[in-house]
Design an enzyme around this catalytic site. Structure first.
Site, PDB file in Angstrom:
ATOM      1  N   LEU A 165       3.809  -2.411   0.298  1.00 50.98           N
ATOM      2  CA  LEU A 165       2.499  -1.772   0.165  1.00 50.98           C
ATOM      3  C   LEU A 165       1.908  -2.238  -1.160  1.00 50.98           C
ATOM      4  CD1 LEU A 165       0.825   0.256   1.826  1.00 50.98           C
ATOM      5  CD2 LEU A 165       1.813   2.091   0.469  1.00 50.98           C
ATOM      6  N   ASP A 166       0.670  -2.731  -1.131  1.00 48.89           N
ATOM      7  CA  ASP A 166       0.029  -3.243  -2.345  1.00 48.89           C
ATOM      8  C   ASP A 166       0.033  -2.188  -3.455  1.00 48.89           C
ATOM      9  OD1 ASP A 166      -0.544  -5.627  -1.100  1.00 48.89           O
ATOM     10  OD2 ASP A 166      -2.635  -5.143  -0.671  1.00 48.89           O
TER      11      ASP A 166
END
Length: 303
Positions: free
Chosen positions: A49-50
């Protein structure tokens, strides 16, 4: 022994923490922090997840790491904002503005365009992504100033809906397959509406069987002692809900744990399954498949 010392004792801990990743923390940082807090020997995550995204980051401890590919392959749901009128180098708020437009699409125009982006679609991933090109991460090459020709990929979009819309930004929900780039989706939707756009906010609301309702924050983990932290974990089997379950008796489970197949009996016993998991009293015993009426383990999960 002090509480701080206890945290640093490496433990054979197994299970899932459905972590609600905060803004501006990388997935690697999240795993490292939680592994330290739990004193776990082994930990990993099911799907990057960024840092600028929030939401569901499933953290696997111990034997649960063997089931990570199953969870990673599960359906994802994201809620995301498209900021109209500007394109950025990263397709999100972190990048430099590279193009602008005065066009602000109406809600009706947005609704009308979304069917183009459902089903099997082709995306060109953002240059600032973790895809490897010539053995190097694309984002490293992009930061170094290289002009990248990103290879297109096919992804599956199951649902795409508008949650809110204003002249300056819209919030959407997307249900999609593994490998979908929401930043590319936002960019392409804006282009289809003859404007520019980038992701202004991104939240992952579901990964496989794990949803926001299961999510635990870092503050919740830090606020309790080690015993209470352990109680926050879900069992290894929690990540396997999307696979067929083969229920074993104690004798069969002992055989499977030695890496050997077992013949499945009973009126409803399956003859063939490409993927399945075997359980004993609800606890995961192995990942495997069924062939000619036998469950054959691929990966044994230690009790």
């Amino acid at each position: 022994m002090s509480e701080a010392q206890k945290k640093r004792v490496k433990r054979d801990l197994s299970g899932w923490l459905v972590f609600n990743k905060p803004y501006d923390m990388s997935s690697t940082e999240a795993v490292g922090k939680l592994r330290w807090l739990y004193g776990a020997k082994k930990a990993g995550h099911a799907g990057t997840l960024d840092p600028l995204a929030t939401g569901i980051l499933p953290i696997a401890f111990g034997e649960a790491t063997k089931t990570v590919p199953i969870v990673q392959d599960g359906i994802k749901i994201y809620h995301f904002d498209i900021v109209w009128g500007t394109a950025t180098s990263t397709d999100d708020i972190e990048g430099e503005v590279i193009a602008t437009s005065d066009v602000r699409p109406s809600r009706e125009a947005l609704d009308a365009i979304l069917p183009r982006f459902t089903g099997l679609i082709t995306q060109i991933p953002p240059a600032f992504s973790a895809i490897r090109i010539g053995g190097e991460r694309a984002y490293d090459l992009a930061r170094a100033g290289h002009k990248l020709d990103m290879p297109p990929r096919e992804v599956e979009i199951d649902a795409l809906d508008v949650i809110e819309h204003t002249p300056e930004r819209a919030r959407l929900s997307v249900t999609c397959s593994k490998g979908t780039y929401v930043r590319a989706l936002a960019r392409d939707i804006a282009e289809a509406l003859d404007t520019k756009g980038h992701v202004g906010a991104l939240h992952r609301a579901r990964v496989g069987n794990f949803t926001d309702s299961d999510a635990i924050t870092l503050e919740q983990v830090e606020a309790v002692d080690l015993a209470a932290r352990d109680a926050l974990l879900l069992p290894v089997a929690a990540g396997l809900a999307d696979l067929p379950e083969i229920r074993l008796d104690a004798r069969q489970a002992a055989t499977i744990r030695l890496g050997n197949p077992v013949l499945l009996t009973g009126r409803d016993a399956p003859i063939a399954l490409d993927d399945a998991w075997a359980s004993l009293k609800g606890e995961a015993v192995a990942l495997g498949f069924v062939e000619a009426g036998q469950f054959k383990p691929r990966r044994v999960i230690l009790g």
